[in-house]
Motif scaffolding. Structure first.
Motif, PDB file in Angstrom:
ATOM      1  N   VAL A   1       0.858  -1.184   0.000  1.00 49.34           N
ATOM      2  CA  VAL A   1       0.000   0.000   0.000  1.00 49.34           C
ATOM      3  C   VAL A   1       0.893   1.232   0.000  1.00 49.34           C
ATOM      4  O   VAL A   1       1.789   1.364   0.845  1.00 49.34           O
ATOM      5  N   LEU A   2       0.647   2.151  -0.954  1.00 48.83           N
ATOM      6  CA  LEU A   2       1.498   3.324  -1.159  1.00 48.83           C
ATOM      7  C   LEU A   2       0.733   4.601  -0.822  1.00 48.83           C
ATOM      8  O   LEU A   2      -0.352   4.845  -1.365  1.00 48.83           O
ATOM      9  N   ALA A   3       1.301   5.420   0.067  1.00 45.02           N
ATOM     10  CA  ALA A   3       0.705   6.699   0.457  1.00 45.02           C
ATOM     11  C   ALA A   3       1.652   7.827   0.044  1.00 45.02           C
ATOM     12  O   ALA A   3       2.776   7.917   0.557  1.00 45.02           O
ATOM     13  N   HIS A   4       1.211   8.679  -0.870  1.00 49.93           N
ATOM     14  CA  HIS A   4       2.083   9.733  -1.396  1.00 49.93           C
ATOM     15  C   HIS A   4       2.135  10.947  -0.468  1.00 49.93           C
ATOM     16  O   HIS A   4       1.413  11.027   0.530  1.00 49.93           O
ATOM     17  N   GLY A   5       2.956  11.894  -0.840  1.00 54.39           N
ATOM     18  CA  GLY A   5       3.183  13.066  -0.024  1.00 54.39           C
ATOM     19  C   GLY A   5       2.423  14.307  -0.454  1.00 54.39           C
ATOM     20  O   GLY A   5       1.632  14.298  -1.400  1.00 54.39           O
ATOM     21  N   TRP A   6       2.665  15.376   0.274  1.00 53.54           N
ATOM     22  CA  TRP A   6       2.056  16.695   0.046  1.00 53.54           C
ATOM     23  C   TRP A   6       2.277  17.145  -1.391  1.00 53.54           C
ATOM     24  O   TRP A   6       3.383  17.062  -1.901  1.00 53.54           O
ATOM     25  N   THR A   7       1.214  17.596  -2.027  1.00 54.04           N
ATOM     26  CA  THR A   7       1.172  18.124  -3.398  1.00 54.04           C
ATOM     27  C   THR A   7       1.411  17.058  -4.469  1.00 54.04           C
ATOM     28  O   THR A   7       1.572  17.398  -5.636  1.00 54.04           O
ATOM     29  N   CYS A   8       1.382  15.801  -4.114  1.00 54.52           N
ATOM     30  CA  CYS A   8       1.639  14.751  -5.105  1.00 54.52           C
ATOM     31  C   CYS A   8       0.353  13.984  -5.407  1.00 54.52           C
ATOM     32  O   CYS A   8      -0.747  14.473  -5.194  1.00 54.52           O
ATOM     33  N   SER A   9       0.457  12.779  -5.943  1.00 56.14           N
ATOM     34  CA  SER A   9      -0.699  11.976  -6.339  1.00 56.14           C
ATOM     35  C   SER A   9      -0.220  10.556  -6.598  1.00 56.14           C
ATOM     36  O   SER A   9       0.982  10.257  -6.476  1.00 56.14           O
TER      37      SER A   9
END
Length: 305
Positions: free
Chosen positions: A42-50
């Motif tokens: 499971v992948l959780a991206h960062g601020w301002t990303c997608s």
């Protein structure tokens, strides 16, 4: 989205899309790649990303893993929070629990990887029942639990209250980012990437970041400037690997070194020489290899036992 990133995502035809509904009713866009029954990531991206930020990891892992990636609220195809209360680390934890419940079978374990705000999401959810039910191991990539504006080196100079205030103003600026061009790419590269970053990787990151709606960018910047997830970090009582670039200006290695000391079960700190904050894009092979090591060790081995 750059052609480089888009090509890698659109070439993966086994993707399916779904919507996870969070505790406050927020709708979270989720995409699943790879074969059913394979080890789950499971992948959780960062601020301002997608989701597109993880294109290289999805492409590499989906051949023999089931890869779940989602757009954090206000990013990508997940709508912005309905009001100010939706901008909170509690909401990030709620969203992650909703994604896990929507994509994993009861009791099914996965390796969770979080970049930047995605790593903070894992810390925020560390004591949640849904997290503990599903998390076998985790990767904290280019992130930190607190003092983000105090430790950031985007604004030159020695650490001081003045530098912290200036950093908070820069990262929380309400002005639109404008078009992706040579000037904006130079600014983004300075702030978020290593000096040797390849032009196509800078372009990929710029197009992803500039696509983030201004309201979400500003709303989450306020949360990050006041962040304190030290308790959540200590609650991550599972095998956790840490990765950081030595040239990271947003979450410098001081954070990762402190996290490695504080984590109950740190299984390694990897410092990537010359890399900046966008490590999954700047050093995709290294980040993917670390995720694969975690799945090989903490998913497949347990299933064979």
């Amino acid at each position: 989205m750059s052609r480089h990133v888009s090509r890698h995502l659109t070439s993966l035809t086994s993707s399916r899309e779904l919507t996870a509904v969070s505790a406050d009713g927020a709708r979270i866009h989720v995409e699943v790649y790879g074969p059913e029954g394979a080890p789950a990531v499971v992948l959780a991206h960062g601020w301002t990303c997608s989701i597109a930020f993880w294109a290289e990891q999805i492409r590499a892992l989906a051949a023999d893993h089931r890869v779940v990636a989602y757009d954090q609220r206000g990013h990508g195809r997940s709508p912005a929070p309905a009001g100010p209360s939706g901008y909170a680390t509690r909401a990030l934890a709620d969203d992650l629990e909703a994604v896990l419940a929507s994509t994993l079978a009861p009791g099914e374990k996965a390796v969770l990887a979080g970049h930047s705000m995605g790593g903070m999401t894992l810390m925020a959810a560390a004591d949640r029942p849904g997290f503990r039910e599903h998390a076998a191991a985790a990767l904290l990539c280019s992130t930190g639990p607190s003092r983000l504006t105090a430790e950031a080196t985007v604004v030159p100079g020695r650490p001081s209250d003045r530098r912290t205030r200036l950093t908070r103003g820069v990262l929380g600026a309400k002005a639109p980012l404008g078009p992706v061009n040579a000037v904006s790419k130079r600014v983004l590269k300075y702030a978020t990437m290593g000096p040797g970053s390849a032009p196509e990787r800078v372009d990929a990151c710029a197009r992803i970041v500039h696509a983030c709606p201004r309201g979400a960018r500003v709303g989450w910047s306020k949360v990050l400037s006041e962040l304190d997830l030290e308790a959540g970090l200590r609650a991550l009582d599972l095998p956790v690997a840490v990765v950081v670039g030595t040239a990271d200006r947003l979450t410098p290695p001081v954070h990762s070194r402190a996290m490695a000391e504080a984590l109950p079960q740190c299984v390694g700190l990897l410092e990537l020489a010359g890399m900046g904050h966008m490590t999954p894009v700047e050093a995709p092979e290294a980040v993917t290899a670390r995720i694969r090591e975690l799945t090989d060790t903490y998913l497949e081995v347990k299933e064979k036992a």
